[in-house]
Design a protein around this motif. Sequence first.
Motif, PDB file in Angstrom:
ATOM      1  N   ILE A  17       0.818  -1.211   0.000  1.00 21.41           N
ATOM      2  CA  ILE A  17       0.000   0.000   0.000  1.00 21.41           C
ATOM      3  C   ILE A  17       0.853   1.262   0.000  1.00 21.41           C
ATOM      4  O   ILE A  17       0.322   2.368   0.065  1.00 21.41           O
ATOM      5  CB  ILE A  17      -0.945   0.022   1.213  1.00 21.41           C
ATOM      6  CG1 ILE A  17      -0.162  -0.015   2.533  1.00 21.41           C
ATOM      7  CG2 ILE A  17      -1.942  -1.134   1.133  1.00 21.41           C
ATOM      8  CD1 ILE A  17      -1.034   0.145   3.781  1.00 21.41           C
TER       9      ILE A  17
ATOM     10  N   ALA B 195       1.230   5.128   3.689  1.00 20.31           N
ATOM     11  CA  ALA B 195       0.142   4.498   4.439  1.00 20.31           C
ATOM     12  C   ALA B 195       0.687   3.498   5.450  1.00 20.31           C
ATOM     13  O   ALA B 195       0.223   3.437   6.601  1.00 20.31           O
ATOM     14  CB  ALA B 195      -0.830   3.817   3.487  1.00 20.31           C
ATOM     15  N   ALA B 196       1.674   2.688   5.030  1.00 19.53           N
ATOM     16  CA  ALA B 196       2.255   1.709   5.955  1.00 19.53           C
ATOM     17  C   ALA B 196       2.915   2.408   7.133  1.00 19.53           C
ATOM     18  O   ALA B 196       2.783   1.985   8.294  1.00 19.53           O
ATOM     19  CB  ALA B 196       3.257   0.822   5.223  1.00 19.53           C
TER      20      ALA B 196
ATOM     21  N   ALA C  23      -4.996   0.949  11.580  1.00 14.69           N
ATOM     22  CA  ALA C  23      -5.533   0.971  10.214  1.00 14.69           C
ATOM     23  C   ALA C  23      -7.031   1.266  10.225  1.00 14.69           C
ATOM     24  O   ALA C  23      -7.540   1.992   9.356  1.00 14.69           O
ATOM     25  CB  ALA C  23      -5.257  -0.362   9.530  1.00 14.69           C
TER      26      ALA C  23
ATOM     27  N   TYR D 133      -8.138   4.426   8.212  1.00 15.52           N
ATOM     28  CA  TYR D 133      -8.702   4.132   6.892  1.00 15.52           C
ATOM     29  C   TYR D 133     -10.039   3.393   6.932  1.00 15.52           C
ATOM     30  O   TYR D 133     -10.707   3.278   5.901  1.00 15.52           O
ATOM     31  CB  TYR D 133      -7.701   3.317   6.065  1.00 15.52           C
ATOM     32  CG  TYR D 133      -6.350   3.994   5.953  1.00 15.52           C
ATOM     33  CD1 TYR D 133      -6.192   5.125   5.156  1.00 15.52           C
ATOM     34  CD2 TYR D 133      -5.240   3.530   6.660  1.00 15.52           C
ATOM     35  CE1 TYR D 133      -4.964   5.766   5.059  1.00 15.52           C
ATOM     36  CE2 TYR D 133      -4.010   4.161   6.568  1.00 15.52           C
ATOM     37  CZ  TYR D 133      -3.879   5.269   5.768  1.00 15.52           C
ATOM     38  OH  TYR D 133      -2.674   5.913   5.680  1.00 15.52           O
TER      39      TYR D 133
ATOM     40  N   GLN E 284      -6.291  -0.746   3.096  1.00 17.12           N
ATOM     41  CA  GLN E 284      -5.163  -0.649   4.015  1.00 17.12           C
ATOM     42  C   GLN E 284      -5.342  -1.591   5.206  1.00 17.12           C
ATOM     43  O   GLN E 284      -4.373  -2.214   5.669  1.00 17.12           O
ATOM     44  CB  GLN E 284      -4.999   0.796   4.494  1.00 17.12           C
ATOM     45  CG  GLN E 284      -4.642   1.781   3.390  1.00 17.12           C
ATOM     46  CD  GLN E 284      -5.873   2.350   2.687  1.00 17.12           C
ATOM     47  OE1 GLN E 284      -6.987   1.833   2.849  1.00 17.12           O
ATOM     48  NE2 GLN E 284      -5.679   3.413   1.922  1.00 17.12           N
TER      49      GLN E 284
ATOM     50  N   THR F 112      -2.944  -4.839   6.012  1.00 18.11           N
ATOM     51  CA  THR F 112      -2.258  -4.984   7.291  1.00 18.11           C
ATOM     52  C   THR F 112      -2.451  -6.383   7.850  1.00 18.11           C
ATOM     53  O   THR F 112      -1.493  -7.035   8.304  1.00 18.11           O
ATOM     54  CB  THR F 112      -2.781  -3.937   8.293  1.00 18.11           C
ATOM     55  OG1 THR F 112      -2.567  -2.625   7.761  1.00 18.11           O
ATOM     56  CG2 THR F 112      -2.086  -4.066   9.636  1.00 18.11           C
TER      57      THR F 112
END
Length: 513
Positions: free
Chosen positions: A455, A459-460, A489, A493, A499, A503
Amino acid sequence: MRTKAILSTTTLAASVALAAAAAPAQAAVGPITPSFAVDHATSAIRGHATAFAAGAGDTFASRGVLVDADGTSHVRFNRNYLGLPVIGGDVIAHLAKSGDLRDVTRSQAATLALSTTPTLNAARANRAAATALKGVPSGAATLAVDAIPGTPVLVWRTTVDTAHGQFHALVDAATGAVVDRWAEEQTIGGTGTGYNVGAVSLDTTQSGSTYQLKDPERGDTYTVDMNNKRFGKGTLFTDADNAWGTGTLSNRQTVAVDAQYGVAETWDFYLDTFGRRGIAGDGKGSYNRVHYGSGYNNASWSDSCFCMTYGDGDGNSYGPFASLDVAGHEMTHGVTSRTAGLVYSGESGGLNESMSDIFGTLVEFYSNNAKDPGDYLIGENIALNHEPLRFMDDPSKDSKSAKCWSSTVKNLDVHYSSGVGNHAFFLLAVGSGSHTVNGVTYNSPTCNGGTMSGIGNAAAGAIFYKALTTYMTSNTNYAAARTATLNAARDLYGTGSTQYNATAAAWSAVAVG
């Protein structure tokens, strides 16, 4: 005594008196804007005066807004009291995404209630300051309220030229006593040439006719030369022309440039990405110790000195340990100690190391330094043969680190049990299989035989940062880290988002389920 203070009036983006303020905007639809945050923070001051130690004589002016990825916001305000600037009276309003007040950060203890009529006039204040500092007045004295001591006091702000340079002094407007003083410090645009980072710009401090390797823009972070000793305070690097290092190890400033630049980039990464002002989030800088010991093959973070230490390497297998990802790694140990406080043993110790590897890597990508571009290799510039210390795509490539979780991971050295977290992050950010990033080819396996797409770093990184700072505790293990990152997450999101699902898949791919 203060080492630095900003005395000039900041241009005000918005100002509000407690008695009359504009109504806040309606709840935001879509991304939170700075103006939305300022409007609601302004309203919060009016509605929660006690929390801000705000009285009828106060006005507030916004001077900066940070909006987190999850929509929470943080608005800084300068304070004036009956028209006078209040030194130490600034506040931060922390708001939920809805605009509701969540918390307030302030140093001022209580509502101000003092006369703003001086007993001493400006001329006498200037003379008192000049006498105390053994110099001559420079410029006009101006009134302010000093709220930093236990009892706020009306003061004259003065400037004095001395044989040792220019100083600022605060003079009690009733008694003429100098209540504080500090040397003039300026942000100077210096240049440096490091061993690992090449030619870079540095913010330094001018002190008289010399320059100090101290950064007033980033909490006065500075670098000292340990002179190849392991004890003592070291010597602050100074320079006559503000051009530091030569890129060669024969010049002792060269490695100092690497360390100072690495700290500046890490500071900026955390501030620009997450709104975090320094390691502890309080705007205070740490410091670097370079040329530590003789042939020392290591770098470290210490909570006790709030500092990073860098060895020069043995010159046979390793060179200087001051590099971008190492600076980010070590400073992140400090961030972890101020947030989750992950115990440095067992699985929590592996997570502690992993967090440092992850954010050290993200600092490298953030910096985009031409000589040290971003990669998922840890410490690749330290070994003279450029063999990385650790590999995030497949940690087992070093023949020591774990790429998959098992019940025995807790028994490994924390630098090797970190592989599980590093592998999970790589899979989340980049994905499984073969990838080439910035000219480096990676091939990341999974432990469950599956495949997944990444991603991206942003985002990570946001997920892991929120998990570290919001959901992890001192004894979090890998199973709990999975839960913490899924919670993060979800917050960022939404449950069931791309996302969130990625995860979960990344942890399953390293056998944490």
